[in-house]
Design an enzyme around this catalytic site. Sequence first.
Site, mmCIF file in Angstrom:
data_model
loop_
_atom_site.group_PDB
_atom_site.id
_atom_site.type_symbol
_atom_site.label_atom_id
_atom_site.label_comp_id
_atom_site.label_asym_id
_atom_site.label_seq_id
_atom_site.Cartn_x
_atom_site.Cartn_y
_atom_site.Cartn_z
ATOM 1 N N GLY A 61 0.813 -1.223 0.000
ATOM 2 C CA GLY A 61 0.000 0.000 0.000
ATOM 3 C C GLY A 61 0.839 1.263 0.000
ATOM 4 N N THR A 62 2.120 1.122 -0.324
ATOM 5 C CA THR A 62 3.063 2.242 -0.330
ATOM 6 C C THR A 62 2.581 3.403 -1.200
ATOM 7 O OG1 THR A 62 4.703 0.466 -0.358
ATOM 8 C CG2 THR A 62 5.532 2.715 -0.595
ATOM 9 N N HIS A 119 11.677 1.465 2.086
ATOM 10 C CA HIS A 119 11.228 0.083 2.275
ATOM 11 C C HIS A 119 12.106 -0.638 3.309
ATOM 12 C CE1 HIS A 119 8.090 -0.163 -0.646
ATOM 13 N NE2 HIS A 119 8.836 -0.191 -1.724
ATOM 14 N N ARG A 141 -0.167 -5.124 5.157
ATOM 15 C CA ARG A 141 -1.301 -5.669 4.407
ATOM 16 C C ARG A 141 -1.350 -7.180 4.597
ATOM 17 N NH1 ARG A 141 -1.737 -5.193 -2.269
ATOM 18 N NH2 ARG A 141 -3.946 -5.715 -2.403
ATOM 19 N N LYS A 277 -4.845 -4.099 -9.339
ATOM 20 C CA LYS A 277 -6.268 -4.344 -9.075
ATOM 21 C C LYS A 277 -6.734 -3.697 -7.786
ATOM 22 C CE LYS A 277 -7.534 -8.825 -11.091
ATOM 23 N NZ LYS A 277 -7.942 -10.172 -10.680
HETATM 24 P P1 PAP Z 1 5.339 -0.668 -4.163
HETATM 25 O O1 PAP Z 1 5.865 -1.145 -2.863
HETATM 26 O O2 PAP Z 1 5.997 -1.344 -5.328
HETATM 27 O O3 PAP Z 1 5.304 0.797 -4.250
HETATM 28 P P2 PAP Z 1 2.656 -0.767 -3.252
HETATM 29 O O4 PAP Z 1 2.096 0.538 -3.622
HETATM 30 O O5 PAP Z 1 3.073 -0.972 -1.838
HETATM 31 O O6 PAP Z 1 3.826 -1.177 -4.230
HETATM 32 O O7 PAP Z 1 1.582 -1.904 -3.555
HETATM 33 C C1 PAP Z 1 0.931 -1.975 -4.771
HETATM 34 C C2 PAP Z 1 -0.469 -2.440 -4.466
HETATM 35 O O8 PAP Z 1 -1.245 -1.309 -4.029
HETATM 36 C C3 PAP Z 1 -1.147 -2.967 -5.720
HETATM 37 O O9 PAP Z 1 -1.995 -4.006 -5.255
HETATM 38 P P3 PAP Z 1 -2.476 -5.233 -6.170
HETATM 39 O O10 PAP Z 1 -1.273 -5.822 -6.820
HETATM 40 O O11 PAP Z 1 -3.164 -6.174 -5.226
HETATM 41 O O12 PAP Z 1 -3.415 -4.646 -7.158
HETATM 42 C C4 PAP Z 1 -1.888 -1.735 -6.204
HETATM 43 O O13 PAP Z 1 -2.960 -2.046 -7.065
HETATM 44 C C5 PAP Z 1 -2.367 -1.134 -4.895
HETATM 45 N N1 PAP Z 1 -2.632 0.309 -5.010
HETATM 46 C C6 PAP Z 1 -1.968 1.234 -5.730
HETATM 47 N N2 PAP Z 1 -2.512 2.451 -5.572
HETATM 48 C C7 PAP Z 1 -3.550 2.307 -4.727
HETATM 49 C C8 PAP Z 1 -4.528 3.219 -4.189
HETATM 50 N N3 PAP Z 1 -4.532 4.490 -4.504
HETATM 51 N N4 PAP Z 1 -5.453 2.702 -3.344
HETATM 52 C C9 PAP Z 1 -5.470 1.401 -3.005
HETATM 53 N N5 PAP Z 1 -4.578 0.488 -3.488
HETATM 54 C C10 PAP Z 1 -3.634 0.941 -4.344
#
Ligand code: PAP
Length: 311
Positions: A61-62, A119, A141, A277
């Site tokens: 959720g970063t 991270h 998460r 997603k």
């Molecule tokens: P990162 O550590 O590479 O930056 P991070 O943002 O922590 O990734 O996680 C990505 C997840 O957050 C994705 O989940 P999924 O693979 O299950 O789909 C992404 O879709 C989700 N995500 C990105 N932006 C948002 C948002 N604004 N609200 C809720 N979930 C989000």
Amino acid sequence: MEDFLKTLPQHTCSWSKGTVTFYKYQGFWNIQDFLEGEIIAQQSFKAQPNDIFLCSCPKTGTTWLKALAFAIVTREKFNESTSPLLTTMPHECIPFLEKDLKQIEDNHKNSSFPLVATHLSYTSLPESVISSDCKIVYIYRNIKDVINSNHHFIPAALNIPMEDVSFKETFDEFCQGISWYGPYWDHILGYWKASQERPGRILFLKYEDMKKDPKSNVKKLAEFIGYPFSVEEENAGVVDNIIKLCSFDKLRNLEVNKTGMHRPEDFPIENRLYFRKAEDGDWENYFTDEMKRNIDNLVDQKLSGTDLVLK
Ligand code: PAP
């Protein structure tokens, strides 16, 4: 650095179209590029008391946390029609400790911007962060969705076709603790233990709770980082507007996040890959009953004695 890396435990994931090697340093796995940044940060970063750290294991959720914190901290300057978030991917809005030291130092000099993302595990943070009083926000998460999200992200970021990637392999490696910045449970436990030792210093946010009740979580976040919403702001809809601006659907559909590239110079990844997603429970499409049992047992074992719920 090359010689030093050779001394570390290594694990290589191989696909027909590419490989990625993880190195285990101070108990956590990382890839070379980010590990180098980690070591440089550990050696040279000097935290300032006003710094606010946004900490997370990847795929927890970063991106969402960064967008929300940025919108909260900059709300006097920008609103939902003028925010840089409309044209800049959230990761580019907040400097990353392992990569953007120069930018963070410039922000320190100008006292211009308090947010820093990382991270790193708690025990890998530069000593000056641990000994300072700066605030830390930690997002985590459900472990099954984190495994699933990792499974889709890493190969895509490396241009490996999904047909080439076995979910079973990602799952088995994750359960052995081998994942980017993993073991995931140790990452969480480090911050959790630190929060028990110094109550009030670390805010824990849970992705699923934020989805269920964004408003109270966003207010909690703003309060904790020292930017609380006034009653007037709340009545004027500022909190709701920030939630809408940072929502998955809003951000995912912005041109910059559909077609742009993150870190095009040194570590290019398509922005769209950060917006997959965002569903709770997409893991159910990938886990067998046996995997579900195994991961639940593992989490019970690793997190016993804490009130953290990862299932
Ligand atoms: P990162 O550590 O590479 O930056 P991070 O943002 O922590 O990734 O996680 C990505 C997840 O957050 C994705 O989940 P999924 O693979 O299950 O789909 C992404 O879709 C989700 N995500 C990105 N932006 C948002 C948002 N604004 N609200 C809720 N979930 C989000």
